[in-house]
Design an enzyme around this catalytic site. Structure first.
Site, mmCIF file in Angstrom:
data_model
loop_
_atom_site.group_PDB
_atom_site.id
_atom_site.type_symbol
_atom_site.label_atom_id
_atom_site.label_comp_id
_atom_site.label_asym_id
_atom_site.label_seq_id
_atom_site.Cartn_x
_atom_site.Cartn_y
_atom_site.Cartn_z
ATOM 1 N N LYS A 282 -10.952 -4.429 -10.676
ATOM 2 C CA LYS A 282 -11.308 -2.979 -10.621
ATOM 3 C C LYS A 282 -9.939 -2.270 -11.084
ATOM 4 O O LYS A 282 -9.186 -1.827 -10.217
ATOM 5 C CB LYS A 282 -12.151 -2.483 -9.758
ATOM 6 N N GLU B 160 -1.549 -2.823 0.532
ATOM 7 C CA GLU B 160 -0.374 -2.389 0.288
ATOM 8 C C GLU B 160 -0.559 -1.029 -0.225
ATOM 9 O O GLU B 160 -1.025 -0.391 -0.998
ATOM 10 C CB GLU B 160 0.351 -3.212 -1.016
ATOM 11 N N CYS C 40 5.193 2.640 -4.906
ATOM 12 C CA CYS C 40 5.138 2.377 -3.634
ATOM 13 C C CYS C 40 6.429 2.087 -2.821
ATOM 14 O O CYS C 40 6.630 2.652 -1.617
ATOM 15 C CB CYS C 40 4.130 1.314 -3.382
ATOM 16 N N GLU D 225 4.622 10.383 2.488
ATOM 17 C CA GLU D 225 4.824 10.012 0.857
ATOM 18 C C GLU D 225 4.493 11.032 -0.206
ATOM 19 O O GLU D 225 3.473 11.527 0.000
ATOM 20 C CB GLU D 225 4.089 8.843 0.595
HETATM 21 P P1 NAI Z 1 -6.399 5.651 -4.790
HETATM 22 O O1 NAI Z 1 -6.035 5.082 -3.521
HETATM 23 O O2 NAI Z 1 -7.484 6.792 -4.829
HETATM 24 O O3 NAI Z 1 -6.488 4.768 -6.015
HETATM 25 C C1 NAI Z 1 -6.154 3.113 -5.980
HETATM 26 C C2 NAI Z 1 -7.246 2.494 -6.691
HETATM 27 O O4 NAI Z 1 -8.395 2.438 -5.430
HETATM 28 C C3 NAI Z 1 -7.938 2.816 -7.859
HETATM 29 O O5 NAI Z 1 -8.204 1.834 -8.579
HETATM 30 C C4 NAI Z 1 -9.188 3.676 -7.472
HETATM 31 O O6 NAI Z 1 -10.028 3.610 -8.316
HETATM 32 C C5 NAI Z 1 -9.718 2.733 -6.262
HETATM 33 N N1 NAI Z 1 -10.504 3.731 -5.452
HETATM 34 C C6 NAI Z 1 -10.334 4.807 -5.120
HETATM 35 N N2 NAI Z 1 -11.487 5.252 -4.373
HETATM 36 C C7 NAI Z 1 -12.069 3.918 -3.784
HETATM 37 C C8 NAI Z 1 -13.026 3.715 -2.930
HETATM 38 N N3 NAI Z 1 -13.757 4.689 -2.247
HETATM 39 N N4 NAI Z 1 -13.431 2.441 -2.898
HETATM 40 C C9 NAI Z 1 -12.610 1.369 -3.319
HETATM 41 N N5 NAI Z 1 -11.827 1.837 -4.377
HETATM 42 C C10 NAI Z 1 -11.406 3.069 -4.624
HETATM 43 O O7 NAI Z 1 -4.976 6.428 -5.136
HETATM 44 P P2 NAI Z 1 -5.008 7.608 -6.045
HETATM 45 O O8 NAI Z 1 -6.002 8.725 -5.899
HETATM 46 O O9 NAI Z 1 -4.971 7.331 -7.536
HETATM 47 O O10 NAI Z 1 -3.380 8.302 -5.439
HETATM 48 C C11 NAI Z 1 -3.210 9.140 -4.412
HETATM 49 C C12 NAI Z 1 -2.082 8.936 -3.820
HETATM 50 O O11 NAI Z 1 -1.959 7.275 -3.416
HETATM 51 C C13 NAI Z 1 -0.875 8.883 -4.491
HETATM 52 O O12 NAI Z 1 -0.158 10.146 -4.548
HETATM 53 C C14 NAI Z 1 -0.007 8.041 -3.749
HETATM 54 O O13 NAI Z 1 0.778 8.714 -2.689
HETATM 55 C C15 NAI Z 1 -0.826 6.964 -3.292
HETATM 56 N N6 NAI Z 1 -0.708 5.644 -4.026
HETATM 57 C C16 NAI Z 1 0.043 4.582 -3.555
HETATM 58 C C17 NAI Z 1 0.226 3.405 -4.513
HETATM 59 C C18 NAI Z 1 0.775 2.479 -3.894
HETATM 60 O O14 NAI Z 1 1.477 1.756 -5.091
HETATM 61 N N7 NAI Z 1 0.966 2.014 -2.795
HETATM 62 C C19 NAI Z 1 -0.375 3.407 -5.890
HETATM 63 C C20 NAI Z 1 -1.328 4.459 -6.107
HETATM 64 C C21 NAI Z 1 -1.345 5.677 -5.332
#
Ligand code: NAI
Ligand code: MG
Length: 480
Positions: free
Chosen positions: A176, A251, A285, A382
């Site tokens: 996904k 992660e 990250c 972060e």
């Molecule tokens: P997110 O955690 O919402 O998205 C990451 C993935 O999870 C995407 O594929 C999204 O579609 C999926 N996702 C979202 N809600 C979900 C749910 N309820 N159940 C299952 N999957 C779900 O992160 P987002 O909104 O894109 O970014 C928000 C913040 O997250 C950023 O500002 C950053 O601080 C952090 N982040 C950290 C990352 C890392 O590398 N550790 C990568 C992306 C975001």
């Protein structure tokens, strides 16, 4: 988007590319313009993908031996390498990565596939000395159907480290990708088919997190979940995994520090101090978002970092500037929201957005903030944007206390000429990776990676990932 050689508005389930009822727009973050459409998969597509993966395990994919799986991965790696330029241009337009960083992403994906292709038939079990009359050994087996929920910041690398390792161990994958970054994930799935992976070994369902993502995380037919993204969603994923009692690798980012001691080689350190904060516009990250500096060198470090910040150019991804735009208007307002809370901090320097940057792009000039106490909100949370804070310390104990003083623990580095200090701090720092006189923001296919605390748990990358993507079975035979 002229580089797309396939229709992206489709899901891949069991070897067939199918359209969905609804689609999602793809925005180019450098311009704000719509450039493509992707499928908006939901629970029905996830059900079908999990079923297709299960069938693949019971069929042609499950019948392959480890060497054959390794060859398929190696072949896929070569296809990715051959297409690296197209993949880089697609990624640049999909997520706003400057071309050379997007190119590095494509080559890293190829390298992951090469690494895990080579590793597939080299993970061995053990024989265990046991009682007289017994022979005991262990087997490493796939979990079964593995779910891969991928973020938008490093789509190709994260697919490489997660799906690459899972396939090497013989799992069947349901991917996904992030709604903001599905195009290279779809290209990856196309190339996997071209490489000859049997139907159902690789399935991909783009869609929204709360729809396709939640359906996948909560699906009872999934035996392992790997997730990279935000802490709140990671927590939801772990709750879903708990309901189905399946293992999960999380992660979740960090607030990673680099520690600069008075005996540091600053000429060597500077590019790492700054690049590890500005790479991918800080949406990393393992970004080094905190720079901790011994008071004796503090002014010098701030001044020399500021010079680099002032030279940093922000512009459209295809223009290949130092930084591209942020992924979305939403992410830009998150980062701006942090900057609005910077009271008490000194703006040591700002970079600049190029004059001809399109008005609809999500550009933000990078900002270096100095004079932060360790408890300032910008020194603890972060930000996920091109912002670093520089924090002074008086001695080693204080440096360690500050470094270990956030909820996170992903990466840390130590810049010092003292070997004894390096060794000491490697043990004292609370992080999944410690670098000594270097820093690798996301680098190192071979290096096990993952966090402690709110940075998550489980290890991906390196050989270690193969343990996570497999189940150990103990076989005890009594033969007298
Ligand atoms: P997110 O955690 O919402 O998205 C990451 C993935 O999870 C995407 O594929 C999204 O579609 C999926 N996702 C979202 N809600 C979900 C749910 N309820 N159940 C299952 N999957 C779900 O992160 P987002 O909104 O894109 O970014 C928000 C913040 O997250 C950023 O500002 C950053 O601080 C952090 N982040 C950290 C990352 C890392 O590398 N550790 C990568 C992306 C975001
Ligand atoms: Mg989200």
């Amino acid at each position: 988007m002229k580089e797309l050689w396939f229709d992206p508005a489709r899901v891949l389930i069991g070897g067939d590319w199918a359209a969905t009822e609804a689609v999602l727009p793809v925005e180019d973050p450098s311009t704000g313009a719509g450039v493509a459409e992707i499928a908006r998969g939901g629970a029905a597509e996830i059900d079908a993908a999990v079923e297709a993966a299960r069938k693949a395990l019971a069929g042609a994919w499950g019948a392959l031996d480890a060497t054959e799986r390794g060859r398929l991965l190696a072949r896929l790696g070569r296809l990715v390498e051959e297409r690296a330029e197209a993949l880089a241009r697609i990624e640049a337009q999909d997520v706003g990565k400057p071309l050379k960083q997007a190119r590095a992403g494509a080559l890293a994906l190829a390298r992951y596939l090469e690494f895990y292709g080579g590793a597939a038939d080299k993970l061995m079990g053990e024989t265990i000395p046991y009682r007289v009359g017994y022979t005991v050994y262990t087997l490493r087996e796939p979990h079964g159907v593995t779910a891969h929920i991928i973020p938008w910041n490093y789509p190709m690398q994260i697919i490489g480290r997660s799906v690459g390792a899972a396939l090497a161990m013989g799992n069947a994958c349901v991917i996904k990708p992030a709604e903001e970054a599905s195009l290279t994930a779809l290209a990856f799935a196309r190339l996997a088919q071209e490489a000859g992976f049997p139907a159902g070994a690789v399935n991909i369902v783009p869609g929204l997190g709360e729809e396709a993502g939640a359906a996948l995380a909560g699906h009872p037919g999934v035996q392992h979940i790997s997730f990279t993204g935000s802490v709140p969603v990671g927590s939801l994923i772990q709750a879903a995994a708990a309901t189905n009692v399946v293992p999960v690798t999380l992660e979740l980012g960090g607030k990673s520090p680099q520690l600069v001691f008075e005996d540091a080689d600053l000429d060597a350190a500077l590019p790492f101090l700054v690049n590890a904060g500005l790479q991918n516009a800080g949406q990393t990250c393992s970004a080094a978002s905190r720079i901790l500096v011994a008071r004796a060198r503090y002014d010098e470090v701030v001044a020399r970092m500021a010079e680099r910040y002032r030279a940093a150019q922000v512009g459209p991804a295809l223009g290949d500037h130092d930084l591209g735009p942020l992924i979305s208007g939403k992410q830009k307002s998150v980062v701006q929201g942090f900057l609005d809370r910077a009271e008490g901090l000194e703006v040591a320097a700002e970079g600049q957005v190029v004059g001809d940057a399109p008005a609809g792009g999500h550009f933000l000039a990078p900002r270096l903030l100095a004079g932060a106490g360790p408890d300032h909100v910008l020194a603890r949370e972060e930000i996920f944007g091109p912002v670093q804070v520089v924090i002074p310390f008086d001695d080693e104990d204080e440096a360690v206390a500050i470094a270990n003083g956030t909820d996170f623990g992903l990466v840390a580095s130590v810049w010092s000429a003292s070997g004894a200090r390096q060794m000491r701090l490697a043990k004292r720092l609370r992080a999944g990776q410690v670098f000594l006189n270097t820093y690798g923001a996301g680098g190192g296919v071979e290096l096990p990676f993952g966090g402690v605390g709110k940075s998550g748990h489980g290890r991906e990358k390196g050989f270690e990932a193969l343990y996570g993507f497999s189940v150990l079975k103990t076989v005890a035979a009594h033969h007298g």
